[in-house]
Design an enzyme around this catalytic site. Structure first.
Site, PDB file in Angstrom:
ATOM      1  N   ASP A 182     -13.499   0.155   0.655  1.00  0.00           N
ATOM      2  CA  ASP A 182     -13.540   0.349  -0.793  1.00  0.00           C
ATOM      3  C   ASP A 182     -14.944   0.705  -1.266  1.00  0.00           C
ATOM      4  OD1 ASP A 182     -14.314  -2.174   0.003  1.00  0.00           O
ATOM      5  OD2 ASP A 182     -13.507  -3.203  -1.753  1.00  0.00           O
ATOM      6  N   ASP A 193      -9.177  -5.483   6.339  1.00  0.00           N
ATOM      7  CA  ASP A 193      -8.486  -6.424   5.441  1.00  0.00           C
ATOM      8  C   ASP A 193      -7.236  -5.825   4.793  1.00  0.00           C
ATOM      9  OD1 ASP A 193     -10.546  -8.101   6.016  1.00  0.00           O
ATOM     10  OD2 ASP A 193     -11.536  -7.970   4.072  1.00  0.00           O
TER      11      ASP A 193
END
Ligand SMILES: Nc1ncnc2c1ncn2[C@@H]1O[C@H](COP(=O)(O)OP(=O)(O)O)[C@@H](O)[C@H]1O
Ligand SMILES: O=P(O)(O)OC[C@H]1O[C@](O)(COP(=O)(O)O)[C@@H](O)[C@@H]1O
Ligand SMILES: [Mg+2]
Length: 517
Positions: free
Chosen positions: A251, A281
């Site tokens: 991200d 994740d």
């Protein structure tokens, strides 16, 4: 209906319902988008889905259509295209070239070598009769025309953030894809993440050099956190004559990629910026799943098995396995669902408590009574509130991510103290922390295939002149997604979704929803 939409090569957009969008969205592509104006989408359950960044009407998908062609047909049933930027948005006179794939042996007998400009993928595929058609993304894949002469392409690849299985496979397949499909020979590896653009060496990449790197974990280019300096990076891109930038990262990295592509646009450079989402994740929104995630879940089974073997072999054995998952407990949830040896899974999204009715201590005691052993799987981000008052609780890594404190050690100690001191009961605690082991391994077979698709889609997108995009599977078909769309929200386990209920049903653990103060 939307499934058909995603797969039909002969798609025609027509409908008899009223169009909810004004005609200002009614523009031909690829000249219509300006990604700097994207606004956040609100995915709240109570709001309609059709609140996208950049709604574009169905009829305008084909670049050959003109606004006047569509004026009399004012209905598209709530269709929204979340389009990605294109180099021609700010370089309208860019020349095009025939895609070399037209002459490729690999595609010689493929029915539709090129993806039609009409092809889009539906974001929501579970719909009700009468619901709006909602958000769609451009289907990834080769286009008939490319916006780069292969011999003039100078591509670079950079890897940023934490490791995950499969990064080397993505690097390999970008290099091989560029070379074998498009005849590109000039590919640079930027070493050491974003800061490598201006402070580290580069390495030449060729199919020969990357030939067997997919068998290794990690990244041959090395990675880092922090050090994103947009101007210095774009200066460097210009200085080196780079015109395609492939950025592999999570991200944070994708936010950096968006900043780079905006700066590239501001400078009006003929440079395509493609993001390939990477996160162990699985916390990146929109895409079905991130590469390497399955491998990590598989690797986590070894740790869970070890914990189970250990605690089964002693009296009152309590095994705790801590897995990665900063804000999202997907690895813990899927590893638990896969294992069946886990009694309780704790994730950041589901706060838990220790004492009293419905608490963890009570549950552990009950399982010890029934089975003489217990296995707990814990995501690293779970229960961080318990530690928030401690020293170091506000420390951050170089990228600004909060450094987490070790909830595994804390919980191990708490459970031990509770049973030995409070209950006067001897327990055998076994704490296993396989953190880095699950992400340092090479990717498994299915992740390798997935990485290949991601890499090839990214190459096709950049060659076709798309920029500022992230590639990834949406309902199992690969799409080009505006970067802002994947970075604006974190993908987390939704406790209200059925998957978490399935886990609860599988472990029969407490929900921790009924705390009595
Ligand atoms: N908001 C942001 N804007 C620009 N660059 C960012 C941003 N957040 C992170 N980065 C850069 O992206 C890189 C990786 O970020 P990080 O959060 O460590 O990993 P990941 O991308 O895997 O989430 C770092 O070099 C960091 O400086
Ligand atoms: O110790 P490192 O290398 O900073 O990595 C630890 C963190 O990396 C993660 O795997 C997430 O990394 P990314 O944000 O780079 O995907 C977390 O689960 C973990 O907290
Ligand atoms: Mg991250």
């Amino acid at each position: 209906m939307d499934l058909q939409l995603a797969s039909s090569p002969n798609l025609h957009f027509s409908s008899t319902k009223t169009l909810p969008f004004p005609s200002r969205f009614h523009k031909p592509l690829p000249f219509s988008t300006n990604f700097t104006y994207y606004k956040p989408i609100n995915y709240s359950k109570n709001k309609p889905l059709i609140t996208g960044y950049h709604p574009i009407r169905a009829q305008s998908l084909n670049p050959n259509s003109t606004p006047s062609d569509n004026d009399d047909d004012d209905d598209d049933d709530g269709f929204v295209l979340e389009d990605v930027p294109h180099l021609t948005n700010y370089l309208p006179d860019l020349p095009t070239y025939p895609n070399p794939l037209e002459y490729s042996q690999a595609y010689a007998i493929v029915k539709n070598t090129f993806v039609s400009p009409e092809d889009v993928l539906a974001y929501q595929i579970v719909v009700q009769r009468g619901s709006p058609r909602g958000v769609h993304f451009r289907r990834a894949g080769p286009r008939e025309k490319v916006y780069f002469k292969p011999e003039e392409v100078r591509a670079c690849i950079v890897t940023c953030g934490g490791l995950c299985p499969g990064i080397n496979t993505v690097i390999r397949e970008i290099v091989c894809g560029l070379n074998y499909m498009y005849g590109v020979n000039n590919i640079l590896g930027i070493e050491g993440g974003y800061k490598g653009f201006y402070s580290r060496n580069t390495m030449e990449l060729s199919p020969k050099i990357v030939n067997d790197i997919h068998k290794r974990g990690g990244t041959i280019l090395q990675t880092s956190r922090g050090g994103h300096d947009t101007n210095k990076i774009v200066d460097n891109i210009q200085d080196r004559g780079i015109n395609q930038v492939y950025i592999i990262g999570g991200d944070g990295t994708q936010k950096g990629a968006a900043a780079i592509s905006k700066e590239v646009e501001r400078r009006r450079l003929h440079v395509a910026v493609a993001g390939i989402p990477k996160t162990i994740d699985n916390d990146i929104a929109v895409i079905d799943k991130s590469f390497g995630f399955d491998t990590a879940v598989e690797e986590a089974q070894r740790a869970i098995n070890a914990a189970h073997v250990e605690v089964e072999s002693v009296d009152n054995g309590i095994g705790i396995v801590k897995l990665m998952g900063r804000y999202s407990g997907f690895i813990a949830m899927f590893a638990t669902l896969a294992s069946r040896d886990v009694d309780c899974c704790l994730i950041p999204e589901s706060p838990f408590y220790l004492e009293g009715e419905g608490g963890l201590f009570e549950f552990v005691q009950q399982r010890l009574k029934e089975n003489r052993h217990v296995v707990i799987v814990l995501a690293e981000g779970a229960g961080q509130d318990f530690l928030s008052g401690s020293e170091n609780a506000t420390e951050k890594d170089a990228s600004g991510n909060k450094l987490l404190l070790d909830i595994g050690l804390w919980l191990t100690q708490k459970i031990k103290d509770h049973f030995t001191t409070v209950k006067g009961m001897a327990v055998n605690m076994k704490y296993i922390d396989p953190t880095y082991m699950i992400r340092a391994v090479p990717s498994n077979a299915s992740d390798n295939i997935y990485c290949t698709l991601l890499a090839q889609s990214a190459v096709h997108g950049a060659m076709a002149g798309y920029t500022g995009f992230t590639v990834g599977p949406v309902n199992s078909r690969h799409a080009y997604i505006p970067i802002g769309h994947v970075t604006e929200a974190t993908n987390v386990v939704k406790l209200t979704d059925r998957m978490w209920a399935r886990l609860l049903a599988s472990t029969n653990q407490p929900t921790f929803l009924n705390k009595h103060e």
